[in-house]
Design a protein around this motif. Structure first.
Motif, PDB file in Angstrom:
ATOM      1  N   ASP A 104       0.981  55.434  52.889  1.00 35.59           N
ATOM      2  CA  ASP A 104      -0.065  56.441  53.066  1.00 35.59           C
ATOM      3  C   ASP A 104      -1.321  56.131  52.266  1.00 35.59           C
ATOM      4  OD1 ASP A 104       1.473  57.826  54.787  1.00 35.59           O
ATOM      5  OD2 ASP A 104       2.106  59.374  53.372  1.00 35.59           O
ATOM      6  N   GLU A 105      -1.174  55.392  51.162  1.00 34.51           N
ATOM      7  CA  GLU A 105      -2.337  55.125  50.312  1.00 34.51           C
ATOM      8  C   GLU A 105      -3.393  54.295  51.044  1.00 34.51           C
ATOM      9  OE1 GLU A 105       0.393  51.640  49.822  1.00 34.51           O
ATOM     10  OE2 GLU A 105       0.636  53.818  49.813  1.00 34.51           O
ATOM     11  N   GLU A 158      -6.019  58.517  52.378  1.00 37.12           N
ATOM     12  CA  GLU A 158      -5.253  59.726  52.065  1.00 37.12           C
ATOM     13  C   GLU A 158      -4.992  59.837  50.571  1.00 37.12           C
ATOM     14  OE1 GLU A 158      -1.765  59.855  54.479  1.00 37.12           O
ATOM     15  OE2 GLU A 158      -2.904  60.147  56.348  1.00 37.12           O
ATOM     16  N   GLU A 159      -4.781  58.692  49.927  1.00 34.55           N
ATOM     17  CA  GLU A 159      -4.544  58.718  48.483  1.00 34.55           C
ATOM     18  C   GLU A 159      -5.801  59.169  47.744  1.00 34.55           C
ATOM     19  OE1 GLU A 159      -2.452  55.904  45.121  1.00 34.55           O
ATOM     20  OE2 GLU A 159      -3.807  54.956  46.545  1.00 34.55           O
ATOM     21  N   GLU A 165      -8.135  61.091  48.896  1.00 42.36           N
ATOM     22  CA  GLU A 165      -8.305  62.519  49.170  1.00 42.36           C
ATOM     23  C   GLU A 165      -7.413  63.354  48.257  1.00 42.36           C
ATOM     24  OE1 GLU A 165      -8.762  65.050  53.194  1.00 42.36           O
ATOM     25  OE2 GLU A 165      -6.765  64.187  52.899  1.00 42.36           O
ATOM     26  N   ARG A 166      -6.156  62.963  48.127  1.00 41.70           N
ATOM     27  CA  ARG A 166      -5.225  63.716  47.268  1.00 41.70           C
ATOM     28  C   ARG A 166      -5.704  63.724  45.817  1.00 41.70           C
ATOM     29  NH1 ARG A 166      -1.234  61.151  50.519  1.00 41.70           N
ATOM     30  NH2 ARG A 166      -1.029  59.481  48.984  1.00 41.70           N
ATOM     31  N   ASN A 167      -6.144  62.565  45.324  1.00 48.25           N
ATOM     32  CA  ASN A 167      -6.572  62.467  43.931  1.00 48.25           C
ATOM     33  C   ASN A 167      -7.837  63.273  43.659  1.00 48.25           C
ATOM     34  OD1 ASN A 167      -4.439  60.797  43.206  1.00 48.25           O
ATOM     35  ND2 ASN A 167      -5.565  58.916  43.619  1.00 48.25           N
ATOM     36  N   ILE A 216      -8.942  65.933  45.353  1.00 48.65           N
ATOM     37  CA  ILE A 216      -8.608  67.363  45.407  1.00 48.65           C
ATOM     38  C   ILE A 216      -7.906  67.790  44.121  1.00 48.65           C
ATOM     39  CG2 ILE A 216      -7.147  69.068  46.560  1.00 48.65           C
ATOM     40  CD1 ILE A 216      -7.775  67.606  49.189  1.00 48.65           C
ATOM     41  N   LYS A 217      -6.993  66.958  43.647  1.00 49.33           N
ATOM     42  CA  LYS A 217      -6.263  67.262  42.411  1.00 49.33           C
ATOM     43  C   LYS A 217      -7.206  67.364  41.221  1.00 49.33           C
ATOM     44  CE  LYS A 217      -2.502  65.516  39.489  1.00 49.33           C
ATOM     45  NZ  LYS A 217      -1.500  64.419  39.316  1.00 49.33           N
ATOM     46  N   ASN A 219      -6.555  76.709  42.805  1.00 41.04           N
ATOM     47  CA  ASN A 219      -7.425  76.273  43.902  1.00 41.04           C
ATOM     48  C   ASN A 219      -8.871  76.697  43.704  1.00 41.04           C
ATOM     49  OD1 ASN A 219      -7.526  74.738  46.320  1.00 41.04           O
ATOM     50  ND2 ASN A 219      -7.739  76.602  47.528  1.00 41.04           N
ATOM     51  N   HIS A 261     -11.766  70.418  52.271  1.00 36.76           N
ATOM     52  CA  HIS A 261     -10.676  71.208  51.684  1.00 36.76           C
ATOM     53  C   HIS A 261     -11.022  72.700  51.713  1.00 36.76           C
ATOM     54  CE1 HIS A 261      -7.086  71.816  49.309  1.00 36.76           C
ATOM     55  NE2 HIS A 261      -7.775  72.525  48.425  1.00 36.76           N
TER      56      HIS A 261
END
Length: 252
Positions: free
Chosen positions: A144-145, A166-167, A169-171, A173-174, A181, A199
């Motif tokens: 996925d990365e 995707e990786e 994006e996750r990082n 957002i985190k 949130n 997001h």
């Protein structure tokens, strides 16, 4: 998976149809707006009864005019066609002859034939390119990365700012949102800004209209400077609004 990602990962046949069938959820899903109809349920319109598949076709006709109309009016960044080619395609799709199209476009028959020739060549190139991309993806075994996230269909531009894995994006957002949130700071860097806006957009429903006050209240739960975020959602093509700002909606 959001509706934009679903659109970009769908087959050409599904995009032409304007909807997909999710076997796991037993849902017909509109690729334009995300509306769903459950398989096995009978839907009523006027005095007629329809299954979910047929009712989805009616939904597209009544709410989006046609799949062709939606696709032809997508951003040039995705269609790759010029304004003149778009005009020609709309006239050609309506069933007009070359002579009639030439009259409408105030040009010669030979120019119209040239449009047809160039678009046929473009079609051939697209088929070859799709085959190349399919072979390339089949030969890769990345996780996925390495996968790129889907771009919202209505964004006003498409460049390397949207080249996001995707990786990533996750990082982002985190790092940008706390556990509740709530957005810590509105990022200045374009790539981060796009991910943050995408997001935030999840807090709004497709096919629903909001007043400016409602938009402000939803955003304020996420970030205090709601005006900046609201303007950015419009500027980057994630949302649209009426000229008098009386209504806002997710742009599909």
């Amino acid at each position: 998976m959001d509706i934009s990602e679903m659109f970009w990962t769908s087959s050409v046949d599904d995009i032409k149809r304007g909807y997909v069938y999710d076997k796991k959820k037993e849902l017909y899903i509109c690729l334009i707006c995300g509306k769903t109809y459950e398989n096995g349920v009978i839907y009523k319109r006027a005095e007629n009864l329809y299954d979910a598949n047929k009712y989805m076709q009616i939904h597209i006709k009544n709410n989006h005019k046609s799949v062709f109309d939606y696709l032809i009016n997508m951003s040039k960044a995705y269609t790759g066609i010029t304004d003149m080619q778009k005009q020609f395609l709309m006239l050609y799709e309506s069933g007009l002859s070359d002579k009639e199209i030439a009259e409408k476009m105030m040009t010669s028959n030979s120019t119209v034939r040239n449009y047809r020739f160039k678009l046929k060549e473009k079609e051939k190139q697209a088929k070859v390119f799709m085959a190349i991309m399919d072979i390339m993806e089949e030969n890769r075994n990345k996780g996925d990365e390495d996968k790129l996230v889907g771009i919202h269909k209505s964004v006003t531009m498409s460049d390397d700012r949207f080249s996001i894995t995707e990786e990533e994006e996750r990082n982002i957002i985190k790092n940008c949102f706390d556990k509740n949130n709530h957005l810590k700071d509105f990022p200045a860097k374009e790539k981060k800004k796009i991910i943050v806006l995408k997001h935030i957009l999840k807090n709004f429903k497709n096919e629903e209209q909001y007043t400016e006050k409602q938009v402000n209240l939803i955003i304020k739960r996420i970030y205090d400077d709601y005006a900046t975020v609201r303007r950015a959602l419009i500027e980057y093509g994630f949302m649209d609004r009426r000229d008098d700002c009386s209504a806002y909606w997710v742009k599909n």
